[in-house]
Write a protein that holds these residues in place. Structure first.
Motif: not given
Length: 351
Positions: A224-225, A232-234, A240-241
């Protein structure tokens, strides 16, 4: 040329005569019977590669029934390799005998077999419904159930390993509960369970297959992490970009929206460059005012000088001269002489 033929004929006859014996020499060592979960039984005696003939199986129970031939043969590409027994054909705690033979070239081939006790040939089905419960902060309890109809006749084996272990640890268990005394919450554990008939109900070494694995620990949390790490990181930065890129394209292509959202502050200094550089600060010339209008604002007349005297108070009409009883003499041409008897005291010149 007749001599070689004379020697080959006996050799060929010898090989043909020994064929059945050679086949018997390469036959399987015996018959193996297994009773699966007390539901059905199979007796096998080889495979297609090891058999040279179709064998027949006959069975009987000692002092109980006559000799009966197998009703359901197991075949491999047309060759009989075993026999299947229904539950109705199985009798436990009775000595069981089988006879497997075949007839080849007028000779009988027989696969040896021994007297068997079917209660010693039971192979239970693998345990199901494995469940793990947290009994305390560091203790786990593993439970399961067995499809075997006589649960009291079973003993079990549990094997487990953590993600950091290199080998399996196995424990024998009498009941259907296994307590794991100490766990590390930083690891995840994998459990398997299998069963066999205990010594009270039979004498066998036939274990069931291992159950499906049961996993406990931080593996799910780690997955899950990892899942949230990728989000969150990808995914979020990429989204957003992309959104930012779309907004930039829209703002560039829609100038009116850009002007509304980001209005420019005017710079008035450029409007006065001509005033100071070309016209040297002459506002009328820079503003384009006609010369006659400018001349009209200039004064073309002059005013005469007007003398104004202030009338003194009534109680001080007569001047007082200190140190003398005579008034001071007046010089000729003094303006005050022509106003000697004027009622005004002080005078000033107005323009």
């Amino acid at each position: 040329m007749a001599v070689p033929g004379t020697f080959l004929a006996p050799i060929l006859l010898l090989l043909c005569g020994l064929g059945p014996y050679l086949a018997a020499a390469h036959s399987p060592p015996g018959v193996e019977c297994v009773l699966f979960n007390e539901e059905y039984m199979t007796c096998t005696w080889g495979s297609r590669e090891t058999l040279t003939a179709n064998y027949s199986l006959y069975y009987w129970y000692e002092n109980r029934s006559p000799v009966v031939e197998c009703k359901h043969y197991l075949q491999d590409r047309g060759v009989s390799i075993g026999c299947y027994f229904n539950q109705s054909e199985i009798i436990q705690f009775q000595p069981f005998h089988v006879l497997v033979n075949a007839s080849v070239g007028g000779r009988t081939l027989e696969i040896p077999s021994e007297r068997m006790e079917l209660q010693d040939l039971v192979k239970p089905e693998a345990p199901v419904n494995l469940t793990i419960r947290n009994m305390s902060s560091n203790q786990l309890q593993l439970t399961w159930s067995s499809p075997y109809p006589k649960a009291q006749c079973l003993e079990h084996a549990v094997k487990y390993k953590s993600n950091k272990d290199t080998s399996w640890t196995e424990h024998r268990v009498k009941g259907d509960v296994f307590s794991f005394p100490s766990v590390d919450y930083e690891k995840y554990y994998t459990f398997y369970v299998r069963s066999k008939i205990n010594s009270y109900c039979g004498s066998t070494q036939l274990w069931s297959e291992w159950s499906v694995p049961m996993v406990w620990g931080s593996k799910g949390a780690a997955e899950e992490q990892l899942h949230w790490f990728w989000i969150h990181t990808v995914l979020i930065p990429i989204a957003f970009c992309l959104l930012l890129l779309v907004l930039v394209v829209l703002l560039v292509r829609m100038e009116r929206v850009w002007v509304i959202l980001m209005p420019q502050i005017p710079n008035p200094s450029k409007n006065f460059d001509e005033l100071f550089i070309t016209h040297n600060g002459n506002f009328q010339e820079w503003a384009g005012v006609p010369k006659d209008v400018v001349e009209s604002f200039k004064s073309n007349y002059s005013e005469n000088i007007c003398y104004v005297n202030e009338l003194p108070p009534k109680d001080s009409y007569e001047p007082v001269w200190e140190g003398s009883n005579h008034p001071p003499s007046v010089m000729p041409g003094d303006p005050a002489a022509s106003h000697e008897h004027s009622p005004y005291k002080n005078s000033y010149v107005g323009v």
